[in-house]
Design a protein around this motif. Structure first.
Motif, PDB file in Angstrom:
ATOM      1  N   LEU A  67       0.543  -1.324  -0.258  1.00 42.54           N
ATOM      2  CA  LEU A  67       0.144  -0.256   0.383  1.00 42.54           C
ATOM      3  C   LEU A  67       0.900   1.417  -0.121  1.00 42.54           C
ATOM      4  O   LEU A  67       0.250   1.995  -0.846  1.00 42.54           O
ATOM      5  N   VAL A  68       1.651   0.866   0.635  1.00 46.95           N
ATOM      6  CA  VAL A  68       3.088   2.089   0.877  1.00 46.95           C
ATOM      7  C   VAL A  68       3.187   2.312  -0.410  1.00 46.95           C
ATOM      8  O   VAL A  68       3.617   3.599  -1.242  1.00 46.95           O
ATOM      9  N   SER A  70       2.115   2.114  -3.345  1.00 48.82           N
ATOM     10  CA  SER A  70       1.769   2.725  -4.374  1.00 48.82           C
ATOM     11  C   SER A  70       0.808   3.850  -3.739  1.00 48.82           C
ATOM     12  O   SER A  70       0.788   4.378  -5.211  1.00 48.82           O
ATOM     13  N   LEU A  71       1.847   4.506  -2.575  1.00 51.44           N
ATOM     14  CA  LEU A  71       0.936   6.095  -3.089  1.00 51.44           C
ATOM     15  C   LEU A  71       2.534   6.749  -2.794  1.00 51.44           C
ATOM     16  O   LEU A  71       2.552   7.879  -3.226  1.00 51.44           O
TER      17      LEU A  71
END
Length: 141
Positions: A67-68, A70-71
């Protein structure tokens, strides 16, 4: 930053694979589906071992890192590449909506609102011969 997080994600994925492969199987598999009790099919309740806890932790860390990642932006190189691609791509002219007839309106044609004359279909012969063409022969009776 991106490369560091990606390295952590790859290491975590390798560790997660090892931890999952080291765990003992349930023993039943697909062979236990034929008339066995639900405890055998679902595996029953097992004691929480160190490998089970490690699997949950590695899985959670993997999800958070993914998730990190992807950001987090990849870096300055991707922005420069995008700018070069935008400048190399020719700008397309805005397209006008098609009229209800379905044929596009040419930019040189006057917009009078009248429908253009239909083009003769290729299956029907034209009534007027072209200047260089021989005259059509009359069918003999």
């Amino acid at each position: 930053m991106f490369a560091f997080l990606l390295t952590l994600l790859i290491l975590d994925a390798l560790l997660l694979s090892v931890v999952v492969l080291l765990q003992a199987g349930q023993g039943g598999g697909l062979a236990s589906l034929g008339g066995a009790t639900t405890d055998t099919v679902l595996g029953g309740r097992q004691a929480v071992t160190l490998l089970t806890k490690a699997t949950w932790w590695c899985g959670g860390i993997f999800l958070v890192l993914a998730l990190v990642l992807s950001l987090v932006p990849r870096g300055g190189d991707s922005n420069a590449l995008q700018e070069r691609l935008r400048s190399a791509t020719p700008a397309s002219a805005p397209s006008a909506p098609l009229p209800l007839g379905g044929s596009p309106v040419s930019p040189t044609a006057p917009a009078t609102g009248a429908a253009p004359a239909p083009a003769p279909s290729p299956t029907t012969p034209s009534k007027t011969p072209s200047p260089g063409a021989p005259a059509p022969s009359q069918p003999k009776k």
